[in-house]
Motif scaffolding. Structure first.
Motif: not given
Lengths: 322, 312
Positions: B125-130, B135-136, B140-142, B256-258
Motif C-alpha cells: 500500500g506504499q507504491p511510491v516507496l516500493t 528501481a534501486i 544495481c542488477a543492470d 544506467a541510472v544511478l
C-alpha cells in the motif's frame, strides 16, 4: 438547557442511527490489473477505499458460513480471507494460482482453478486440505457444480473443452469440446450452459457426456453468465460485442440486449433489482437498471474483474484494511 | 476518472486487440493482452516524452553536428521495436507465464516466493516507496549485467553493436542486438522473480527508468554538476562509457541510472568530457548498416566467438 437534559435519551438513538447509516451496503470489486480490491459504498455508489493485495487478484467467493470472503491472488499464489461486512483482512493462505474458486452447494468442497498452471485443485472446504489435483489442459477458467454437489464442471479455455469431475470418486468423468474458448459455466435445469468467448453463443451441454445439445446466440465474445435471484432470467455478458443479453431462463430465448461497453465481465445482483457489472477495460462498474436499460458508473481500479455485493456490509471508510 | 494511461490501454484493448484476437480465434489470450496494451501505451508515451525533452536539448547544446544523420534513423527503429512491440510482448507472454509457473510450484510446497512487500510488510500500500526500492535493486542488477556484457567475449560480440554508433543520440539507448535483448530480458526476469517485481503494478517505474537511460545517451552537453553527477547519471557521464577509448572489454561508467554502483565497485570516471563515441575495433556494418545488416553482423561475430571458445 433543555438539550443537556434530553442528551441521555438522544445519545443512544444517535449512535443507533449512525450504525444504521453505516450499514448501507458494501461492494467488493477485485481490480485484477491494479493489485487491489475496491470497497464501494452501495448506497452512495462511490468507492470508499482500496485494499492493497500483492499481485493479481481475479475472483472471489463467500465461504459457506458467510463469515469470510475468499479472494484469489493468482500471481501472488495466495488466497486472502476478508470480513465480508467490513473488508478487514482475516488471514492469508498460500494456494497455487487461485484464479477461479467456488464452494460446492453442500459446502463440502472448494474447487480452485489454476488458469496459468493448467490445474484444478479440489479442497476439503472445512480443513482446506488439498484432496486432489487434476491436470487440466489447458487454462481452466470458470466452474459450476451440479446442485447435489456430486460433480463440478470446468471450462478449459485453451483447448475449447469442458471437464466434468466426479467429486465423490475424485475422478474425471469426461472432457469434451464445447466450442471456441469456453469461459463462464452455469448449471441450469439439468443442463450445463457454457459461454464460448471465441464465438457469439452459449452452448447447452448435456452433463452426462459433454455433448453440445444446442447453441444460443447472444453476442460476440459470450463470456460469462448468471442466473437472476428470482431464477427467471439468465444474464450473459458478451466481451467483444460490449453487450449484456438477457435470456428467458425457461426457454433460453433472448429477451433484450443492453449496450455495456468496456469489456463487461462479472455480474452481481443488488436487492433493488439492478445489476452491477464489472467493465474490464474502462476501470468502472456499471450499475444497470434492466427496466430502463440505463446504467450509472462507479470508478474503481485497473481491470475490475470479480464482484461481490453485501447489502448488510458496513460502508465505513476507516475500517482497518490490512 | 481513471488513469489516462490505463484508459488508453483499455481503449486499445477494446477496439483493436480484442477484436483482433476474436477474429484470429485467440481469445484465450485476451486477459494477458491487457498487460501488453498497457506496456505498449507506456512505451509509446516513453518515446513521446523522451523525444519532447531530448530533441530540444540536442538542438540547443549538441556535442556533435553531423552532415548526414542516416545512422540515427536506424536507432529510431530500434526504439520503436523495443518499447512498443517486442519487449512488452516478450515480458507478458513469456515472463508472466514463467513467473506464475515458478511461484505456483513454490506455493505447492507451502513456500511463499519472496517479495519486497513480504520482507517489509509496511511497503504494502506504499507504491511510491516500493517503486523506489525496486528501481534501486533493478538498477544495481543492470550495472552488473552491463559490466559482464563487456567482460565476456561472446557477450561483447553482441553488445558491441550498441557501442558501434558514432552518432550517439537519445535514440541509441535501444540499439541492441535482439539476442542481447533476450539475454537482458532473461537477466531481469530472474531478478524480478527473485524479488517479486510485479510488472503490471509498476509500468511507471519502467517508463521513468527508460527515460533516464535515453537521456543519458543524448547528444547534448548536459551535466548535473559535481554533486548531481554523483546522484544521477548524466549525458556527460554516460558518454565517457561510449567513448572510443572506453569501448571494449575494459570500460568505465557502466551504470544506467544511478552512478552509485560505479562509485562503489571502482569503475566510475568523472573526468572525461564529451568524448567522441564508437567502437574502433568493430566492423563498419555494425555502425552504419541497416537494421538487418547490423543484426546479421552481430550474430556472425557472436557465433565466431562461441566457435573460437569451443575450439580452444
Amino acid at each position: 438547557m433543555r438539550f443537556i437534559r434530553v442528551l441521555p435519551v438522544l445519545l443512544p438513538l444517535l449512535v443507533l442511527g449512525a450504525k444504521l447509516a453505516a450499514a448501507s451496503g458494501l461492494a467488493f470489486v477485485v481490480n485484477s490489473g491494479g493489485a487491489s480490491i475496491s470497497l464501494v459504498d452501495m448506497s452512495a455508489e462511490k468507492e470508499l477505499r482500496r485494499i492493497p493485495v500483492l499481485r493479481e487478484p481475479h475472483h472471489l467467493v463467500l465461504s459457506p458460513d458467510g463469515k469470510s470472503l475468499l479472494v484469489g491472488d493468482t500471481v501472488a499464489n495466495e488466497v486472502l480471507f476478508l470480513d465480508p461486512a467490513t473488508g478487514a483482512l482475516q488471514k492469508r493462505m498460500p494456494v497455487a494460482d487461485p484464479y477461479q474458486l467456488g464452494f460446492s452447494p453442500n459446502g463440502r468442497f472448494l474447487v480452485v482453478n489454476g488458469l496459468a498452471r493448467n490445474q484444478i485443485d479440489v479442497y476439503d472446504a472445512a480443513s482446506m486440505q488439498l484432496l486432489k489435483r487434476f491436470p487440466a489442459a489447458s487454462m481452466p477458467s470458470h466452474l459450476d457444480y451440479a446442485p447435489d454437489s456430486s460433480r463440478v464442471f470446468v471450462s478449459l479455455q485453451g483447448t475449447d473443452s469442458m471437464m466434468a469431475i466426479d467429486l465423490g470418486k475424485l475422478a474425471t468423468l469426461w472432457t469434451e469440446k464445447v466450442g471456441k474458448t469456453p469461459a463462464g459455466v452455469l448449471w441450469h435445469e439439468g443442463k450445463v450452459l457454457v459461454a464460448d468467448m471465441g464465438t457469439d453463443y452459449v452452448a447447452v451441454v448435456d452433463p452426462a457426456d459433454g455433448h453440445v445439445i444446442n447453441r444460443i446466440h447472444t453476442g460476440k465474445g459470450a463470456h460469462n453468465l448468471f442466473l437472476s435471484p428470482d431464477r427467471k432470467i439468465i444474464w450473459v455478458n458478451n466481451r467483444v460485442g460490449g453487450t449484456t443479453t438477457s435470456l428467458d431462463a425457461s426457454t433460453l430465448a433472448p429477451i433484450r440486449s443492453y449496450a455495456i461497453p468496456g469489456g463487461p465481465d462479472d455480474i452481481a445482483f443488488a436487492p433493488d433489482g439492478r445489476l452491477w457489472i464489472t467493465r474490464r477495460f474502462a476501470e468502472k462498474v456499471a450499475v444497470l437498471d434492466p427496466k430502463t436499460g440505463e446504467y450509472q458508473t462507479i470508478d474503481v481500479g485497473r481491470s475490475p474483474h470479480g464482484l461481490f455485493l453485501n447489502p448488510n456490509g458496513i460502508a465505513a471508510p476507516s475500517v482497518a484494511s490490512r | 476518472m481513471g488513469d489516462p494511461f490505463d484508459l488508453a490501454a483499455g481503449w486499445l484493448q477494446e477496439h483493436l486487440l480484442i477484436p483482433l484476437l476474436y477474429a484470429l480465434g485467440l481469445m484465450q489470450w485476451e486477459d494477458v493482452s491487457y498487460g501488453w496494451a498497457l506496456f505498449a501505451v507506456y512505451g509509446a508515451c516513453q518515446v513521446a516524452i523522451t523525444f519532447a525533452v531530448c530533441m530540444p536539448l540536442e538542438r540547443w547544446r549538441p556535442v556533435e553536428r553531423w552532415p548526414d544523420a542516416h545512422a540515427v534513423t536506424v536507432d529510431v527503429l530500434y526504439t520503436v521495436i523495443s518499447r512498443v512491440g517486442v519487449l512488452p510482448l516478450f515480458s507478458f507472454v513469456l515472463f508472466y507465464r514463467a513467473q506464475v509457473a515458478l511461484n505456483g510450484l513454490l506455493a505447492d510446497h507451502d513456500l511463499v516466493p519472496p517479495t519486497l512487500e513480504r520482507l517489509a510488510p509496511f511497503l504494502l500500500g506504499q507504491p511510491v516507496l516500493t517503486f523506489m526500492l525496486y528501481a534501486i535493486i533493478l538498477d544495481c542488477a543492470d550495472y552488473w549485467r552491463h559490466r559482464l556484457s563487456h567482460r565476456f567475449r561472446w557477450w561483447w560480440a553482441l553488445h558491441s553493436l550498441h557501442h558501434a554508433q558514432r552518432q550517439m543520440t537519445f535514440w541509441s539507448d535501444d540499439r541492441n542486438h535482439v539476442v542481447d535483448d533476450l539475454i537482458s530480458a532473461l537477466w531481469f526476469g530472474v531478478i524480478a522473480l527473485a524479488i517479486g517485481v510485479p510488472p503490471l503494478q509498476f509500468p511507471l517505474l519502467v517508463l521513468v527508468l527508460r527515460f533516464l537511460e535515453s537521456l543519458s545517451h543524448a547528444n547534448a552537453r548536459v551535466a548535473f554538476g559535481a554533486v548531481g553527477e554523483r546522484l544521477l547519471i548524466s549525458p556527460r557521464f554516460h558518454r565517457a562509457h561510449h567513448g572510443l577509448v572506453a569501448a571494449g572489454q575494459r570500460s568505465c561508467n557502466y551504470g544506467a541510472v544511478l552512478p552509485w554502483w560505479d562509485m562503489l565497485f571502482g569503475t566510475a570516471d568523472f573526468r572525461r568530457d564529451y568524448v567522441a563515441t564508437g567502437d574502433p575495433t568493430g566492423e563498419e556494418a555494425l555502425a552504419s548498416g541497416s537494421w538487418f545488416r547490423q543484426q546479421w553482423a552481430g550474430l556472425r561475430r557472436f557465433a565466431a566467438t562461441l566457435a573460437g571458445s569451443m575450439a580452444r
